[in-house]
Design an enzyme around this catalytic site. Structure first.
Site, PDB file in Angstrom:
ATOM      1  CE  LYS A 152      -1.222   0.529  -4.072  1.00  0.00           C
ATOM      2  NZ  LYS A 152      -0.264   0.899  -3.059  1.00  0.00           N
ATOM      3  CD  GLU A 218       3.758  -3.397   3.350  1.00  0.00           C
ATOM      4  OE1 GLU A 218       3.159  -2.387   3.589  1.00  0.00           O
ATOM      5  OE2 GLU A 218       3.964  -4.104   2.524  1.00  0.00           O
ATOM      6  CD  GLU A 262       2.091   1.749  -6.070  1.00  0.00           C
ATOM      7  OE1 GLU A 262       2.116   0.634  -5.477  1.00  0.00           O
ATOM      8  OE2 GLU A 262       2.632   1.635  -7.230  1.00  0.00           O
ATOM      9  CD  GLU A 398       6.272  -3.818  -8.591  1.00  0.00           C
ATOM     10  OE1 GLU A 398       5.353  -3.709  -7.571  1.00  0.00           O
ATOM     11  OE2 GLU A 398       6.272  -2.634  -9.328  1.00  0.00           O
TER      12      GLU A 398
END
Length: 419
Positions: A152, A218, A262, A398
């Protein structure tokens, strides 16, 4: 609510978290609002401007521990450090022991009335990379993953703009808190304390001020006593104004094999980093959904019990940073890919922002959905996680949605063309 005063400081009376927000000015050292508390720091008693070092290096955490211990021995109550840590491990952090720190409970954004102001007049606007180049970068990253042991990588975009007049940071903070009510709203003064910017007259201040401002969804890490919480987010879907379509997108995200893969990479890495420090660690078997005004995210709330109280929130945060949610995996390979593909330095974007006190307690959010503001110049950032199966156009959309968090807070509802 509490007030801790450093030498020569005057603790201002506080009624509630909303008053802390109203007391914030560009001269303030730090503002931070989480689901559990609100902090406002004023003035600079001491400062740490040094890098964290190589991934896994404890030098910054050790420096913070020594500084706070020294402040405590000099009778300064329960000292606290606040500020931001950059993405790049070789760039200096900007951490401050403030002269005064005031705290209250969580903000109630619904109680805050916003005044109407016209949006800033944009004089210059540039994107790095251009949309078509970002799509090519995603394609290149996918090719790297097929050829190398790279699982990733997170690729970002930067929107750089110059506006006619400096933006009203307090108004931006108020909008961020209203539009992102379950996240972490912050404003970290990144100005050089040696230059005398803190506390200057406003006319001189505005030309030299630099602030990291945003609303992150987050939580990287919080510590309260022996209890530790991490809440990684990875896997996203752009929301729809149509309720039925919005629900469909949320359900599709939760079922998406690509997004779950992911997300699993990030959760596995965060759990592995926390496990050596914890007596017990609880990791959800399945992700859940969380939302912002613009996006759905896959979320996993990881909780643990530390082995001992000597492990500070700063030590845990720097041990986790950077997670695959903002860098990729493996970390070294992902950093190399980012350096090869991204045409700009991230600075404090995808770094950390938060606080740690002398007891080791603290909260650190991931510095995303943010802008680096210096006078009339603004840099807005957004990124997306790339894995095998990622589509460049979808990742572009996104990142455009993520840029919307700061654009909306600036009053730019008619956003510039981003795709």
């Amino acid at each position: 609510m509490n007030s801790i005063s450093m030498p020569d400081a005057v603790a201002l009376p506080v009624v509630n978290a909303g008053q802390l927000l109203r007391q914030y000015t560009p001269e303030s050292a730090f503002f931070f609002s989480s689901p559990t508390r609100t902090l406002l720091a004023q003035g600079v008693h001491d400062v740490i401007l040094e890098p964290n070092g190589a991934d896994g290096d404890d030098r910054l955490a050790d420096r913070v521990t020594r500084l706070l211990a020294a402040q405590g021995r000099h009778g300064h109550g329960l000292p606290i450090v606040v500020g931001a840590v950059p993405f790049n491990s070789t760039s200096p952090a900007h951490l401050i022991v403030p002269r005064t720190i005031q705290s209250a409970g969580p903000l109630n954004p619904a109680a805050e009335a916003l005044r109407r102001e016209p949006p800033p007049a944009i004089q210059e606007l540039r994107m790095f990379p251009e949309p078509r180049d970002y799509v090519r970068g995603v394609e290149l990253a996918v090719d790297l993953m097929r050829a190398e042991a790279l699982r990733k990588v997170v690729l970002s975009r930067m929107l750089e703009m110059t506006v006619r007049e400096p933006v009203d940071l307090r108004l931006v903070l108020q909008r961020l808190s209203q539009q992102n009510r379950s996240g972490y709203t912050f404003a970290a003064n990144l100005s050089d304390p040696a230059a005398g910017v803190y506390g200057q007259e406003r006319s001189a201040l505005l030309s030299r001020q630099r602030t990291l401002i945003g609303a992150s969804p987050e939580l990287l890490l919080s510590r309260s006593g022996l209890r530790v919480i991490a809440n990684p987010l990875a896997g996203s879907a752009v929301r729809s104004p149509d309720p039925e379509e919005d629900r469909r997108r949320a359900v599709a995200l939760l079922a998406s094999e690509k997004d779950r893969h992911e997300h699993a990479i990030v959760v596995e890495a965060v759990a592995a980093a926390l496990r050596p420090f914890c007596r017990r660690l609880s990791v959800p078997e399945e992700p859940s959904l969380t939302q912002t005004a613009t996006l759905w995210h896959l979320s996993s709330r990881i909780t643990g019990e530390l082995r001992d109280l000597s492990i500070s929130s700063m030590k845990l945060a720097t041990a986790l940073h950077p997670t695959p949610a903002v860098c990729g995996y493996p970390t070294g390979s992902a950093r190399a890919a980012i350096g090869a593909i991204e045409p700009f330095e991230r600075g404090f974007f995808t770094g950390l922002v938060g606080w740690c006190d002398a007891s080791g307690d603290g909260e650190w959010a991931v510095a995303i959905r943010c802008a680096d503001v210096a006078g009339r110049s603004l840099r807005l950032y957004a990124g997306a996680g790339i894995v095998i199966g990622s589509d460049g156009e979808r990742e572009l959309a996104e990142t455009s949605a993520k840029l919307g968090t700061m654009l909306n807070a600036l009053g730019l509802d008619q956003a510039p063309e981003l795709s």
